[in-house]
Design an enzyme around this catalytic site. Structure first.
Site, PDB file in Angstrom:
ATOM      1  N   CYS A 142      28.175  41.569 -12.257  1.00  0.00           N
ATOM      2  CA  CYS A 142      28.468  43.000 -12.452  1.00  0.00           C
ATOM      3  C   CYS A 142      29.077  43.308 -13.830  1.00  0.00           C
ATOM      4  O   CYS A 142      28.616  44.212 -14.536  1.00  0.00           O
ATOM      5  CB  CYS A 142      29.382  43.502 -11.337  1.00  0.00           C
ATOM      6  SG  CYS A 142      30.667  42.329 -10.850  1.00  0.00           S
ATOM      7  N   HIS A 201      34.380  48.768 -12.667  1.00  0.00           N
ATOM      8  CA  HIS A 201      34.995  47.772 -13.549  1.00  0.00           C
ATOM      9  C   HIS A 201      35.185  48.369 -14.947  1.00  0.00           C
ATOM     10  O   HIS A 201      34.351  49.150 -15.417  1.00  0.00           O
ATOM     11  CB  HIS A 201      34.085  46.544 -13.701  1.00  0.00           C
ATOM     12  CG  HIS A 201      33.919  45.725 -12.447  1.00  0.00           C
ATOM     13  ND1 HIS A 201      34.711  45.859 -11.338  1.00  0.00           N
ATOM     14  CD2 HIS A 201      33.032  44.730 -12.162  1.00  0.00           C
ATOM     15  CE1 HIS A 201      34.328  44.986 -10.414  1.00  0.00           C
ATOM     16  NE2 HIS A 201      33.307  44.296 -10.888  1.00  0.00           N
TER      17      HIS A 201
HETATM   18  N1  LIG Z   1      30.420  43.933  -4.601  1.00  0.00           N
HETATM   19  C1  LIG Z   1      29.958  43.845  -5.856  1.00  0.00           C
HETATM   20  O1  LIG Z   1      30.396  44.566  -6.778  1.00  0.00           O
HETATM   21  C2  LIG Z   1      28.853  42.896  -6.189  1.00  0.00           C
HETATM   22  C3  LIG Z   1      28.309  42.982  -7.464  1.00  0.00           C
HETATM   23  C4  LIG Z   1      27.273  42.127  -7.812  1.00  0.00           C
HETATM   24  C5  LIG Z   1      26.830  41.211  -6.888  1.00  0.00           C
HETATM   25  N2  LIG Z   1      27.383  41.134  -5.660  1.00  0.00           N
HETATM   26  C6  LIG Z   1      26.834  40.130  -4.731  1.00  0.00           C
HETATM   27  O2  LIG Z   1      26.131  40.774  -3.683  1.00  0.00           O
HETATM   28  C7  LIG Z   1      26.267  40.025  -2.487  1.00  0.00           C
HETATM   29  C8  LIG Z   1      26.836  40.898  -1.385  1.00  0.00           C
HETATM   30  O3  LIG Z   1      28.082  41.428  -1.795  1.00  0.00           O
HETATM   31  P1  LIG Z   1      28.799  42.609  -0.998  1.00  0.00           P
HETATM   32  O4  LIG Z   1      29.886  43.050  -1.895  1.00  0.00           O
HETATM   33  O5  LIG Z   1      27.818  43.614  -0.502  1.00  0.00           O
HETATM   34  O6  LIG Z   1      29.405  41.799   0.260  1.00  0.00           O
HETATM   35  P2  LIG Z   1      29.712  42.317   1.732  1.00  0.00           P
HETATM   36  O7  LIG Z   1      30.094  43.740   1.737  1.00  0.00           O
HETATM   37  O8  LIG Z   1      30.634  41.326   2.309  1.00  0.00           O
HETATM   38  O9  LIG Z   1      28.271  42.193   2.490  1.00  0.00           O
HETATM   39  C9  LIG Z   1      27.636  40.960   2.711  1.00  0.00           C
HETATM   40  C10 LIG Z   1      26.283  41.194   3.374  1.00  0.00           C
HETATM   41  O10 LIG Z   1      25.596  39.944   3.485  1.00  0.00           O
HETATM   42  C11 LIG Z   1      25.219  39.730   4.855  1.00  0.00           C
HETATM   43  N3  LIG Z   1      25.208  38.323   5.175  1.00  0.00           N
HETATM   44  C12 LIG Z   1      26.235  37.459   5.115  1.00  0.00           C
HETATM   45  N4  LIG Z   1      25.809  36.229   5.525  1.00  0.00           N
HETATM   46  C13 LIG Z   1      24.514  36.357   5.842  1.00  0.00           C
HETATM   47  C14 LIG Z   1      23.535  35.471   6.343  1.00  0.00           C
HETATM   48  N5  LIG Z   1      23.808  34.175   6.598  1.00  0.00           N
HETATM   49  N6  LIG Z   1      22.287  35.927   6.577  1.00  0.00           N
HETATM   50  C15 LIG Z   1      21.991  37.231   6.327  1.00  0.00           C
HETATM   51  N7  LIG Z   1      22.868  38.118   5.849  1.00  0.00           N
HETATM   52  C16 LIG Z   1      24.116  37.687   5.625  1.00  0.00           C
HETATM   53  C17 LIG Z   1      26.278  40.485   5.632  1.00  0.00           C
HETATM   54  O11 LIG Z   1      25.834  40.708   6.951  1.00  0.00           O
HETATM   55  P3  LIG Z   1      26.892  40.934   8.151  1.00  0.00           P
HETATM   56  O12 LIG Z   1      27.152  42.415   8.214  1.00  0.00           O
HETATM   57  O13 LIG Z   1      26.138  40.429   9.337  1.00  0.00           O
HETATM   58  O14 LIG Z   1      28.112  40.133   7.841  1.00  0.00           O
HETATM   59  C18 LIG Z   1      26.374  41.761   4.793  1.00  0.00           C
HETATM   60  O15 LIG Z   1      25.281  42.601   5.041  1.00  0.00           O
HETATM   61  C19 LIG Z   1      27.131  38.816  -2.857  1.00  0.00           C
HETATM   62  O16 LIG Z   1      26.263  37.754  -3.186  1.00  0.00           O
HETATM   63  C20 LIG Z   1      27.891  39.286  -4.056  1.00  0.00           C
HETATM   64  O17 LIG Z   1      28.283  38.212  -4.879  1.00  0.00           O
HETATM   65  C21 LIG Z   1      28.377  41.969  -5.264  1.00  0.00           C
END
Ligand SMILES: NC(=O)c1ccc[n+]([C@@H]2O[C@H](COP(=O)([O-])OP(=O)(O)OC[C@H]3O[C@@H](n4cnc5c(N)ncnc54)[C@H](OP(=O)(O)O)[C@@H]3O)[C@@H](O)[C@H]2O)c1
Length: 328
Positions: free
Chosen positions: A126, A233
């Site tokens: 990000c 950010h």
């Molecule tokens: N937040 C940010 O600013 C940001 C920026 C860039 C990249 N990212 C990346 O994007 C990804 C998600 O981040 P987030 O912030 O959205 O996290 P989050 O709110 O915790 O959401 C995680 C998502 O992944 C799903 N998940 C977890 N384990 C899984 C599995 N084994 N199989 C299928 N789905 C699964 C979860 O499903 P459940 O509802 O079933 O738990 C949920 O839908 C991460 O890799 C993170 O590093 C995040």
């Protein structure tokens, strides 16, 4: 017939991906939403239809899918992205799992384009995304000699739990996403520590900046900091250029460039702010100053919504770019 998948649809980034697909009118014939077992069965209303979220399993990857937007964590991407790829899909992955794999494209559409060596395209970190957008016009016009980042990263960058830790920390709850309270605190620690003393987040910014700007030997350094801010950010960039420039020339360059929004009027207290970036698609740049301690060196202050340009929006823009390149 376009079959589109959002994997991690119940997460912070996944829900923003859905919002962005809707807002940008991305065309598809069929949409499938995946999560882990935890949220499987949950119903999501989208464009007037009710979708039941399905558990992502190995068997489920064989669905004749065209495009898969993944935001489900590194381990999930490691396991499932190659399976979607084997079944012919193009995967745009938000995790850090594939970003530095040599034949995987790492794309910010304002800066570079995929070469499609593999079916997996990685969405960068990000803070890196919002930093390379203003660095690109500087690179093209003046050349880059050195980049030093200090980040001020919002808790939504840690997903749902990061936001919860800040909210619950106000009432004295122990943090779960962080090793120390984030409420009323500043943490010089994002992701794990590496042997070189840097955190993995800092190393990601260094490596990914070089890869996206296609400058493998560029001098880059970073300090990444978590601050008690909900969303967006802020990044301080200290950049040394190859060629001389003035503050006014750099302001004019950004002012004329549709990829960034210049907010640089300190006399009126106008500069990029996290609260003004939240919910916005743009990358904001300001506080442009000459750093007199080094030749050809300038300070920039850059803000952007980490869930939009830093994640969901960039992923959907990559999808738009792919659709255009493939003539769909
Ligand atoms: N937040 C940010 O600013 C940001 C920026 C860039 C990249 N990212 C990346 O994007 C990804 C998600 O981040 P987030 O912030 O959205 O996290 P989050 O709110 O915790 O959401 C995680 C998502 O992944 C799903 N998940 C977890 N384990 C899984 C599995 N084994 N199989 C299928 N789905 C699964 C979860 O499903 P459940 O509802 O079933 O738990 C949920 O839908 C991460 O890799 C993170 O590093 C995040």
């Amino acid at each position: 017939m376009v079959k589109l998948v959002v994997a991690g649809a119940t997460g912070l980034v996944g829900s923003k991906i859905l919002e962005t697909i809707d807002r940008k009118g991305i065309p598809f014939d069929e949409l499938v939403l995946f999560s882990s077992k935890r949220s499987a069965g949950q119903e999501i209303e989208f464009q007037g239809q009710t979708y039941t979220v399905q558990e992502l399993t190995e068997a489920a990857t064989d669905g004749d899918f065209d495009y898969v937007l993944m935001s489900a964590g590194g381990e999930t991407s490691k396991r499932f992205a190659p399976l979607f790829e084997q079944h012919g899909a193009i995967i745009i992955d938000n995790s850090s799992q594939w970003r530095m794999t040599e034949d995987v494209d790492l794309v910010v559409p304002e800066v570079n384009a995929p070469k499609f060596t593999r079916g997996i395209i990685a969405n960068p970190n990000c803070s890196t995304i919002q930093s390379v957008v203003p660095l690109k016009p500087l690179q093209d016009k003046y050349g880059l000699k050195r980049v030093a980042y200090t980040t001020y990263q919002a808790v939504s960058g840690s997903g749902m739990q990061g936001k919860k830790d800040l909210a619950d920390g106000a009432h004295g709850a122990e943090p779960k996403a962080y090793p120390h309270p984030i409420y009323n605190n500043v943490l010089p620690h994002i992701d794990v520590f590496l042997d070189n003393g840097y955190t993995k987040e800092e190393q990601k910014m260094i490596d990914e900046t070089r890869k996206i700007l296609n400058e493998p030997t560029l001098n880059v350094t970073a300090t990444c900091v978590r601050v008690p801010v909900q969303d967006s950010h802020s990044v301080h960039i200290n950049v040394t250029l190859d060629q001389p420039a003035t503050v006014e020339e750099i302001q004019a360059l950004f002012d004329a460039d549709p990829r960034v929004v210049l907010v640089d009027n300190p006399a009126n207290n106008e500069y990029p702010l996290a609260i003004h970036s939240t919910g916005r698609d743009e990358v904001f740049v300001g506080r442009i100053r000459k750093d007199d301690s080094l030749d050809n060196t300038f300070h920039l202050w850059v803000t952007s919504d980490n869930l939009l340009k830093g994640a969901a929006l960039n992923a959907v823009q990559v999808l738009e770019q792919v659709l255009e390149l493939k003539g769909e």
